[in-house]
Design an enzyme around this catalytic site. Structure first.
Site, PDB file in Angstrom:
ATOM      1  N   LYS A   1       0.851  -1.203   0.000  1.00 24.07           N
ATOM      2  CA  LYS A   1       0.000   0.000   0.000  1.00 24.07           C
ATOM      3  C   LYS A   1       0.886   1.253   0.000  1.00 24.07           C
ATOM      4  O   LYS A   1       2.098   1.168   0.240  1.00 24.07           O
ATOM      5  CB  LYS A   1      -0.889  -0.018   1.245  1.00 24.07           C
ATOM      6  CG  LYS A   1      -0.108   0.044   2.563  1.00 24.07           C
ATOM      7  CD  LYS A   1      -0.994  -0.282   3.762  1.00 24.07           C
ATOM      8  CE  LYS A   1      -0.181  -0.208   5.051  1.00 24.07           C
ATOM      9  NZ  LYS A   1      -0.926  -0.735   6.203  1.00 24.07           N
TER      10      LYS A   1
ATOM     11  N   TYR B   1      17.958  29.117   7.284  1.00 23.36           N
ATOM     12  CA  TYR B   1      16.786  29.884   7.718  1.00 23.36           C
ATOM     13  C   TYR B   1      16.723  29.994   9.235  1.00 23.36           C
ATOM     14  O   TYR B   1      16.994  29.016   9.956  1.00 23.36           O
ATOM     15  CB  TYR B   1      15.501  29.192   7.245  1.00 23.36           C
ATOM     16  CG  TYR B   1      15.179  29.442   5.786  1.00 23.36           C
ATOM     17  CD1 TYR B   1      14.896  30.724   5.321  1.00 23.36           C
ATOM     18  CD2 TYR B   1      15.139  28.394   4.886  1.00 23.36           C
ATOM     19  CE1 TYR B   1      14.589  30.931   3.988  1.00 23.36           C
ATOM     20  CE2 TYR B   1      14.827  28.592   3.552  1.00 23.36           C
ATOM     21  CZ  TYR B   1      14.554  29.877   3.117  1.00 23.36           C
ATOM     22  OH  TYR B   1      14.251  30.090   1.791  1.00 23.36           O
TER      23      TYR B   1
HETATM   24  C1  LIG Z   1      -0.132  -1.766   6.829  1.00 19.78           C
HETATM   25  C2  LIG Z   1      -0.660  -3.024   7.366  1.00 19.78           C
HETATM   26  C3  LIG Z   1       0.177  -4.129   7.570  1.00 19.78           C
HETATM   27  C4  LIG Z   1       1.681  -4.066   7.411  1.00 19.78           C
HETATM   28  O1  LIG Z   1       2.235  -3.529   8.588  1.00 19.78           O
HETATM   29  P1  LIG Z   1       3.816  -3.366   8.771  1.00 19.78           P
HETATM   30  O2  LIG Z   1       3.953  -2.840  10.144  1.00 19.78           O
HETATM   31  O3  LIG Z   1       4.244  -2.366   7.752  1.00 19.78           O
HETATM   32  O4  LIG Z   1       4.425  -4.683   8.561  1.00 19.78           O
HETATM   33  C5  LIG Z   1      -0.408  -5.316   7.980  1.00 19.78           C
HETATM   34  N1  LIG Z   1      -1.733  -5.404   8.193  1.00 19.78           N
HETATM   35  C6  LIG Z   1      -2.565  -4.357   8.025  1.00 19.78           C
HETATM   36  C7  LIG Z   1      -4.015  -4.516   8.294  1.00 19.78           C
HETATM   37  C8  LIG Z   1      -2.057  -3.125   7.617  1.00 19.78           C
HETATM   38  O5  LIG Z   1      -2.882  -2.093   7.473  1.00 19.78           O
END
Ligand SMILES: *Cc1c(COP(=O)(O)O)cnc(C)c1O
Length: 375
Positions: free
Chosen positions: A34, A252
């Site tokens: 994702k 800055y």
């Molecule tokens: C994003 C997500 C994961 C992966 O989690 P990580 O900590 O990046 O391994 C697993 N399960 C769900 C439901 C998620 O939303």
């Protein structure tokens, strides 16, 4: 010389980390890609993993659709499920797997024009994170309602951990117990583990893992895992060098004032490239493979790095913002952020892919084009 800042994603590292996740967890693992694969480029990462991945997970429909349109045929789980009837119809047509985490999504399934016993559904149970999912007390009822739609082929029972990255808390052990108790009489595969869960909580390892962060070579907080290989390197070069006299400020708001005579290198990376604007002076940066630090405030397009103790460094020296020498988790910790956020925010600097199957040279080709269109 063109602007020397770029990101390199090593697909061999990605594959090696995926294999490690599956080996540690046992059974199968979804590769969670994702958020454009946590900023690494979802389609490039999916292509690299496709020959061996048990499946992928994305947040929502359009992320999944971009993978299908890119030719990815592996199972793809949509973690937020369908938002409306139109999305459900598309998900069905694209043969996606869907998380169901609230009653309205079961209603959609019930009224959707979907062939009998067709969909692979992951039923999300809230075992204590209290973000998304059915209450433990409702697990059996939700399961029955899902079955009674007549549309599901399989139901995988899942839950998500709130703080699996710390062993100091009892919360994960409690979540595992609650989930097991709530689902004891329900048949089907189980999936409990994100990266931290699969690494640090052996009791949570079941049929399916959902590995995200560790795929990219980033160990969950507080623990080192030498076998993990960072997939992303954020590189640049020193493009100018200047001297500061004691008392002279830099950048800055003059947040940093030289306390001694200093040599400072200019680096063309800024917060518009995704380097965190909140990184304070002292945040680690490597120059020619040696650790030194940021001085002054990060600008939109530039930042400065201390070369005083690196007499051989100068114009053209290699700079690593993060990668193998400086871990992205260190940078995140220095600025009070999490590594997830830093890698997700990388942009503008061109991305190149390395690794045997690096078929895509440039992330602009690999990057998935999100167009939120359905419904
Ligand atoms: C994003 C997500 C994961 C992966 O989690 P990580 O900590 O990046 O391994 C697993 N399960 C769900 C439901 C998620 O939303």
């Amino acid at each position: 010389m063109t602007r020397p800042s770029h990101v390199v994603v090593d697909l061999d590292s990605l594959r090696s980390n995926y294999r490690l996740a599956r080996r540690i967890h046992g059974g199968r693992s979804l590769a969670v890609i994702k958020g454009d694969a946590y900023g690494h480029g979802a389609l490039a990462c999916a292509n690299a993993l496709a020959p061996e991945a048990d499946g992928f997970a994305v947040a929502f429909l359009d992320e999944a659709r971009a993978l299908r349109e890119g030719g990815i045929a592996n199972p793809i789980l949509v973690l937020e499920g369908a938002f409306n009837d139109a999305e459900l119809a598309i998900a069905n047509a694209l043969d996606l797997w869907l998380v169901v985490h609230h009653d309205e999504q079961i209603d959609m399934l019930a009224r959707g024009r979907i062939a009998p016993r067709r969909l692979n559904v992951w039923l999300k149970i809230d075992s204590g994170m209290h973000r998304a999912g059915f209450d433990c007390a409702d697990a059996g009822r939700a399961y029955e309602r899902l079955l009674s739609t007549g549309k599901v082929r399989s139901i995988t029972l899942m839950t998500h951990f709130a703080r699996a990255d710390t062993l100091r808390s009892t919360m994960t052990a409690e979540q595992i117990e609650r989930f097991d108790a709530a689902t004891r009489h329900l048949p089907g595969d189980r999936s409990l583990c994100n990266s931290a869960g699969l690494l640090w909580w052996p009791k949570a390892r079941r049929d399916w893992a959902r590995a995200g962060l560790m795929l990219y070579g980033i160990p969950p907080e507080g623990n080192e895992l030498p076998q993990l290989q960072p997939a992303m390197t954020f590189n640049s070069r020193v493009v100018a060098v200047r001297s500061l006299r004691p008392g002279e400020p830099i950048g800055y708001n003059a947040t940093y004032v030289a306390q001694r005579s200093m040599r400072v290198g200019l680096v063309c990376v800024g917060y518009a490239d995704g380097y965190p604007q909140t990184a304070p002076s002292g945040t680690p940066i490597a120059v020619d493979g040696r650790r030194t630090s940021l001085v002054g405030r990060v600008s939109m397009d530039m930042l400065s790095v201390d070369l005083t103790d690196l007499p051989d460094a100068g114009l053209g020296s290699e700079v690593e913002l993060w990668g193998r020498t400086i871990r992205v988790a260190e940078v995140a910790a220095a600025c009070g952020r999490i590594p997830y956020e830093l890698v997700c925010h990388v942009r503008r600097a061109p991305v190149t892919y390395r690794g045997l199957e690096a078929t895509t040279e440039n992330k602009s080709l690999a990057r998935i084009d999100l167009q939120y269109s359905a419904g």
